[in-house]
Enzyme design. Structure first.
Site, mmCIF file in Angstrom:
data_model
loop_
_atom_site.group_PDB
_atom_site.id
_atom_site.type_symbol
_atom_site.label_atom_id
_atom_site.label_comp_id
_atom_site.label_asym_id
_atom_site.label_seq_id
_atom_site.Cartn_x
_atom_site.Cartn_y
_atom_site.Cartn_z
ATOM 1 N N GLY A 52 0.638 -1.259 -0.148
ATOM 2 C CA GLY A 52 -0.050 0.148 0.124
ATOM 3 C C GLY A 52 0.930 1.185 -0.067
ATOM 4 O O GLY A 52 0.574 1.920 0.884
ATOM 5 N N HIS A 53 1.993 1.314 -0.890
ATOM 6 C CA HIS A 53 2.779 2.274 -0.978
ATOM 7 C C HIS A 53 3.504 2.312 -2.427
ATOM 8 O O HIS A 53 3.283 1.331 -3.195
ATOM 9 C CB HIS A 53 3.800 2.249 0.088
ATOM 10 N N GLY A 54 4.017 3.625 -2.742
ATOM 11 C CA GLY A 54 4.841 3.745 -4.121
ATOM 12 C C GLY A 54 6.050 4.081 -3.584
ATOM 13 O O GLY A 54 6.032 4.768 -2.185
ATOM 14 N N VAL A 99 2.431 -0.627 -4.984
ATOM 15 C CA VAL A 99 2.252 -2.026 -4.774
ATOM 16 C C VAL A 99 1.326 -2.414 -3.390
ATOM 17 O O VAL A 99 1.479 -1.932 -2.608
ATOM 18 C CB VAL A 99 3.442 -2.900 -4.618
#
Ligand code: TYD
Length: 141
Positions: A52-54, A99
């Site tokens: 839950g991040h880029g 992702v």
């Protein structure tokens, strides 16, 4: 800035003999960057979502050493899903790709090799902010 087209799936070498399998990963040979940091995720409860991040800078190659999970990847415009389910299968997640990891099987160990040291400042953990960030580099296709 990368897009989903820069996501790559690798098959790492596998040496098999009657004693089992051996897979090796060499920096700059099988992983296209200098590996500064490795981390792994394990003892993952059923049903959770991780990631839950880029990243603004960091690139990762992920390998499911045991078990499996689905990687939901987005460049802010499109989403693809890649399943990691073999110990010699890796996915390159470049900077600028979001992702989210879901559907972990019981006992999964997920290994991540990274191009950068840990720096919370280069994470983007809000999807709306991520979209604004990538849009400045990759205008609407
Ligand atoms: P987090 O980014 O939420 O993990 P995931 O991508 O699997 O969902 O990281 C969990 C915590 O661990 C968070 O507080 C940051 C910390 N952390 C480090 O200290 N060093 C690291 O190399 C990583 C990847 C995370």
């Amino acid at each position: 800035m990368s897009t989903l087209e820069n996501v790559k799936v690798f098959e790492f070498p596998k040496v098999s003999d009657p004693r089992g399998n051996l897979t090796f990963i060499e920096e700059a040979v099988n992983v296209p960057f200098e590996i500064k940091r490795v981390f792994y995720i394990y003892d993952i409860p059923g049903g959770v979502t991780r990631g839950g991040h880029g990243h603004k800078i960091n690139k990762s190659v992920l390998v499911a050493i045991t078990g499996s999970m689905d990687l939901h990847l987005s460049d802010g415009y499109k989403e693809i899903v890649i399943t990691l389910n073999r110990a010699n299968k890796g996915v390159l997640i470049p900077e600028g790709v979001w992702v989210s990891m879901q559907n972990f099987s019981s006992g999964t160990i997920l290994l991540a090799m990274n191009s950068e040291y840990y720096d919370e400042e280069e994470y983007i953990r809000d999807f709306a902010e991520f979209k604004r960030f990538v849009k400045t580099y990759n205008p609407e296709p």
